[in-house]
Design a protein around this motif. Sequence first.
Motif, PDB file in Angstrom:
ATOM      1  N   VAL A   1     -18.831  46.991  10.189  1.00 54.89           N
ATOM      2  CA  VAL A   1     -19.044  47.428   8.812  1.00 54.89           C
ATOM      3  C   VAL A   1     -20.528  47.637   8.561  1.00 54.89           C
ATOM      4  CG1 VAL A   1     -16.988  46.283   7.902  1.00 54.89           C
ATOM      5  CG2 VAL A   1     -19.152  45.055   7.933  1.00 54.89           C
TER       6      VAL A   1
ATOM      7  N   LEU B   1     -11.169  44.409   3.160  1.00 55.05           N
ATOM      8  CA  LEU B   1     -11.065  45.301   4.316  1.00 55.05           C
ATOM      9  C   LEU B   1      -9.626  45.558   4.756  1.00 55.05           C
ATOM     10  CD1 LEU B   1     -14.013  43.918   6.470  1.00 55.05           C
ATOM     11  CD2 LEU B   1     -13.889  46.191   5.403  1.00 55.05           C
TER      12      LEU B   1
ATOM     13  N   LEU C   1     -16.376  50.929   6.445  1.00 53.05           N
ATOM     14  CA  LEU C   1     -15.709  50.529   7.681  1.00 53.05           C
ATOM     15  C   LEU C   1     -16.061  51.561   8.754  1.00 53.05           C
ATOM     16  CD1 LEU C   1     -13.810  48.498   8.968  1.00 53.05           C
ATOM     17  CD2 LEU C   1     -11.892  49.838   8.121  1.00 53.05           C
TER      18      LEU C   1
END
Length: 158
Positions: free
Chosen positions: A94, A130, A152
């Motif tokens: 990330v 996420l 991401l």
Amino acid sequence: MSKTPLTLRGAEQLRVELHRLKTVDRPNVIAAIAEARSYGDLSENAEYDAAKERQGFIEGRIAEIESKLARAQIIDPALLDAEGRCVFGATVDVEDQDSGEQATYQIVGEDEADIKAGKISINSPIARALIGKFVGDIAQVQAPGGLREYELLDVRYE
């Protein structure tokens, strides 16, 4: 009784700890209690009290690990095929949208979490944000310092 997700590696670590507790720590504390008893009067025997307290801790930990393993839903990340989606057990790269800092995390069970090793709990705010996202998606995380956004960059199942 609800199932608790646990990676294959995390389950193995719990089994190793359980084996050590049962085969090394438990016999050692039993021997320490026997030795402390040999000193006589138990009412003022600090060694006996300490050994009994240690025994209580060991027995409690054994029960806790056995319960966790009984409730565990063991997931092997290498066998996952989530088609690029972030799921439990996945390793993700990330990028913080404010600072540009990049980080790599594996989303694991609560007992396995170790931020220094890059393992974050499935229950952490960033992992919850996420889960379900694909590469290129932005996850918004409510952090103590305010709203943070993470892009991401990559999802791997290893």
